[in-house]
Design a protein around this motif. Structure first.
Motif, PDB file in Angstrom:
ATOM      1  N   LYS A 495       0.000   3.941  -3.259  1.00  0.00           N
ATOM      2  CA  LYS A 495       1.327   3.805  -2.657  1.00  0.00           C
ATOM      3  C   LYS A 495       1.248   4.034  -1.147  1.00  0.00           C
ATOM      4  O   LYS A 495       1.848   3.288  -0.358  1.00  0.00           O
ATOM      5  CB  LYS A 495       2.293   4.803  -3.289  1.00  0.00           C
ATOM      6  N   SER A 496       0.496   5.048  -0.736  1.00  0.00           N
ATOM      7  CA  SER A 496       0.343   5.343   0.686  1.00  0.00           C
ATOM      8  C   SER A 496      -0.320   4.187   1.414  1.00  0.00           C
ATOM      9  O   SER A 496       0.104   3.796   2.508  1.00  0.00           O
ATOM     10  CB  SER A 496      -0.483   6.624   0.866  1.00  0.00           C
ATOM     11  N   LEU A 497      -1.348   3.610   0.809  1.00  0.00           N
ATOM     12  CA  LEU A 497      -2.026   2.463   1.417  1.00  0.00           C
ATOM     13  C   LEU A 497      -1.084   1.271   1.526  1.00  0.00           C
ATOM     14  O   LEU A 497      -1.074   0.559   2.542  1.00  0.00           O
ATOM     15  CB  LEU A 497      -3.263   2.074   0.591  1.00  0.00           C
ATOM     16  N   GLY A 498      -0.281   1.056   0.493  1.00  0.00           N
ATOM     17  CA  GLY A 498       0.674  -0.049   0.519  1.00  0.00           C
ATOM     18  C   GLY A 498       1.689   0.096   1.630  1.00  0.00           C
ATOM     19  O   GLY A 498       2.032  -0.881   2.325  1.00  0.00           O
ATOM     20  N   HIS A 499       2.178   1.304   1.844  1.00  0.00           N
ATOM     21  CA  HIS A 499       3.154   1.553   2.912  1.00  0.00           C
ATOM     22  C   HIS A 499       2.523   1.359   4.284  1.00  0.00           C
ATOM     23  O   HIS A 499       3.175   0.854   5.202  1.00  0.00           O
ATOM     24  CB  HIS A 499       3.729   2.966   2.774  1.00  0.00           C
ATOM     25  N   PHE A 500       1.256   1.752   4.421  1.00  0.00           N
ATOM     26  CA  PHE A 500       0.580   1.593   5.703  1.00  0.00           C
ATOM     27  C   PHE A 500       0.526   0.119   6.113  1.00  0.00           C
ATOM     28  O   PHE A 500       0.904  -0.244   7.229  1.00  0.00           O
ATOM     29  CB  PHE A 500      -0.838   2.171   5.633  1.00  0.00           C
ATOM     30  N   PHE A 501       0.065  -0.728   5.221  1.00  0.00           N
ATOM     31  CA  PHE A 501      -0.086  -2.141   5.575  1.00  0.00           C
ATOM     32  C   PHE A 501       1.258  -2.838   5.752  1.00  0.00           C
ATOM     33  O   PHE A 501       1.400  -3.711   6.608  1.00  0.00           O
ATOM     34  CB  PHE A 501      -0.942  -2.867   4.532  1.00  0.00           C
ATOM     35  N   GLY A 553      -7.794 -10.372  10.100  1.00  0.00           N
ATOM     36  CA  GLY A 553      -8.415  -9.401   9.215  1.00  0.00           C
ATOM     37  C   GLY A 553      -7.463  -8.422   8.576  1.00  0.00           C
ATOM     38  O   GLY A 553      -7.748  -7.899   7.496  1.00  0.00           O
ATOM     39  N   LEU A 554      -6.318  -8.139   9.203  1.00  0.00           N
ATOM     40  CA  LEU A 554      -5.380  -7.198   8.594  1.00  0.00           C
ATOM     41  C   LEU A 554      -4.901  -7.728   7.247  1.00  0.00           C
ATOM     42  O   LEU A 554      -5.020  -7.061   6.231  1.00  0.00           O
ATOM     43  CB  LEU A 554      -4.186  -6.933   9.519  1.00  0.00           C
ATOM     44  N   GLY A 555      -4.348  -8.923   7.254  1.00  0.00           N
ATOM     45  CA  GLY A 555      -3.860  -9.496   6.003  1.00  0.00           C
ATOM     46  C   GLY A 555      -4.981  -9.809   5.031  1.00  0.00           C
ATOM     47  O   GLY A 555      -4.828  -9.652   3.808  1.00  0.00           O
TER      48      GLY A 555
END
Length: 575
Positions: A495-501, A553-555
């Motif tokens: 969840k934390s990773l999802g919010h970051f991106f 690279g982000l996406g």
């Protein structure tokens, strides 16, 4: 605006006016330092002074998270809530601070909360680059930090450096290394006695590849810029490390700034950035993230020392080579770690990545040939020139030569920066860090950062090289090793990773803009136990669409960790 305010603003931004649009970010920083935020009249005056359309100024202010276009508190507190700090109670710190001051920790429709009397603003923050000190809190107005258990208030975080070798980190761990204690740029002096093409050949022969995550051969990049014909060439140090779990560049720059500067000087000489026949003087930029304010004065002092010693400026060390470096500060945007987005930022624009080709080696900053390397990559350059490529290749493995620094954080007994030769195993690095903290069992290791992938105990004996990690589907990335013990709820981590991106997507391309939002929404449901039928397939589809269709690279890597978790623990995603 009053006449006094206009005069104050003009004085603050005077040195940036000749830069035109490129001076926009420094001018906005200067204005915000005076007024605390950028009002409409201030934005209008800056636009007029720099000859930029007002709409573009507003576009830049709204793009970067550390520029404010509305009043905020005189005191601003940012609490890191990304993965490493979340593991150590970052969310509880945020909730406690907000509760103590009568604020909501996560206001609906907004990112920060401000008291009615404008005395205080508190906001959750993406990674502050202090993962080994987690949890981290930054009080922006006075530059103070609260780290660890909250008892330590520091102006500058302590560097914790370990490992069996100390080549890149030889001068790290004991405060900033002055020029007097450094090597007097002996590698740069040696390079000046070589032909530029021979310097490039030495870097190619060393096998050095980018240490920021892309792993592109450094010598090949330099060779492309050297062959490009132009009236101006640039060398850029990408110090915008914003990957959750990454803090290596912070320590290398803070403790040993001259090593990076020397690497940039060698790069500039190698690509022909200075051409006396055309009265061309090489120009370099060090682009640091705004979350590292304590590094700016360190770099400015180091650059001043180098200029005073004749190592920067005109006709360096009596040669015909001329080169100088400017420090640029970002304003809170993970996307600016992508090289072309970083160019746009220096040029005074929103940090949108560019479509490639053309590539930076021919059309980079201001449309000119540009070499851009990250801090760790540049720190390898003096080592290679001083030792020679043959000796350098004796470190590490045949396909992954040289030393490597790893950022170890999370549930380990001794978090910090570890320098090792390529080829040690994950198990060895974990043992160096004292093993899993509190004698708990190992559940997972996030390898490569938020854009990386998860490993388990089954991967502990994999050698940490590009080739061995690639063989088991793990990226070396930026050198992140984030450990999770057996008690951690990996759904909360995801969840934390999802919010970051979702927060950091620039929104330029639709697959990433929409994909990161949909990914976040599904991971929120997974974390709350409210999974819908078909969410597993939806999450996979979103992930692969972003990977295959995003512009940068982000996406392309925003789903990497999630997709790896889905393979390892499919049961987490079931209703």
């Amino acid at each position: 605006m009053t006449e006094i305010e206009i005069d104050s603003l003009h004085t603050a931004i005077e040195s940036y006016i000749p830069m035109g649009r490129s001076g926009l970010l420094p001018a906005l920083h200067a204005a915000q330092k005076i007024y605390g935020w950028v009002s409409e009249p201030i934005a209008s005056e800056i636009a007029k002074s720099l000859h930029i359309p007002l709409a573009d100024v507003h576009g830049v202010i709204e793009f970067y998270s550390l520029f404010y276009n509305e009043p905020i508190g005189k005191r601003v507190i940012r609490v890191c809530t990304d993965v490493a700090c979340a593991l150590k109670g970052g969310d509880k710190v945020l909730d406690h601070l907000c509760s103590h001051h009568g604020l909501q920790p996560r206001p609906a429709g907004g990112f920060h909360q401000t008291t009615e009397d404008l005395s205080l603003t508190i906001e959750p923050s993406p990674c502050l680059g202090l993962c080994e000190h987690a949890p981290a809190v930054w009080t922006m107005d006075d530059g103070r930090w609260t780290i660890g258990d909250g008892a330590a208030h520091v102006d500058r975080p302590r560097s914790m450096v370990y490992g069996p070798i100390r080549m890149l980190t030889a001068n790290c761990g004991n405060g900033t290394t002055s020029l007097a204690k450094y090597s007097k740029y002996s590698a740069f002096t040696k390079a000046l006695g070589m032909k530029p093409e021979d310097v490039v050949a030495e870097i190619k022969a060393s096998g050095l590849v980018g240490r920021g995550g892309a792993a592109f051969p450094t010598g090949v990049k330099w060779e492309g810029a050297a062959k490009a014909e132009a009236d101006q060439k640039y060398v850029i140090c990408n110090a915008d490390e914003s990957e959750p779990g990454t803090f290596k560049d912070r320590i290398l720059l803070l403790d040993d700034p001259h090593r990076t500067i020397e690497g940039m000087c060698i790069a500039a000489y190698a690509i022909g950035a200075s051409n006396p026949a055309q009265n061309q003087r090489g120009k370099g930029y060090i682009y640091i993230r705004a979350e590292y304010p304590y590094i700016f004065p360190v770099l400015e002092k180091a650059l001043s020392e180098a200029r005073d010693a004749g190592l920067l400026g005109e006709n360096i060390l009596g040669s015909s080579f001329s080169f100088d470096i400017e420090v640029r500060v970002g304003a809170g945007a993970y996307i600016c770690g992508e090289e072309t987005a970083l160019f746009e930022s220096i040029e005074g624009k929103r940090g949108f990545p560019r479509i490639k080709p053309p590539f930076p080696t021919t059309h980079g900053l201001f449309g000119k040939p540009t070499v851009i390397n990250n801090v760790e990559t540049l720190c390898n350059v003096p080592l290679i020139i001083a030792k020679g490529s043959e000796e350098y290749r004796k470190i590490g493995t045949e396909k992954s030569p040289g030393p490597k620094v790893f950022c170890v954080s999370g549930d380990v007994a001794k978090p910090g920066l570890y320098e090792v030769p390529f080829g040690v195993t994950m198990r060895e690095v974990l043992e160096m860090a004292g093993g899993v903290a509190d004698e708990k069992g190992l559940q997972a290791i996030l390898f490569g950062g938020a854009a990386g992938a998860f490993a388990t105990s089954a991967h502990l004996d994999v050698k940490m090289t590009f080739e061995d990690l690639r063989a088991v589907g793990l990226p070396l990335g930026s050198g992140v090793v984030m450990v999770f013990d057996e008690t951690r709820d990996m759904r909360q981590v995801l969840k934390s990773l999802g919010h970051f991106f979702a927060h950091e997507s620039c929104g330029k391309c639709y697959p990433c803009q929409m994909g990161t939002q949909r990914q976040k929404e599904i991971l929120d449901r997974v974390a709350s136990g409210k999974v819908l039928d078909g969410d597993f397939i939806r999450l996979q589809d979103v992930g692969w669409t972003m990977t295959d269709a995003s512009l940068c690279g982000l996406g392309q890597t925003a789903a990497s960790a999630v997709l790896s978790a889905m393979k390892l623990w499919p049961e987490l995603f079931q209703g």
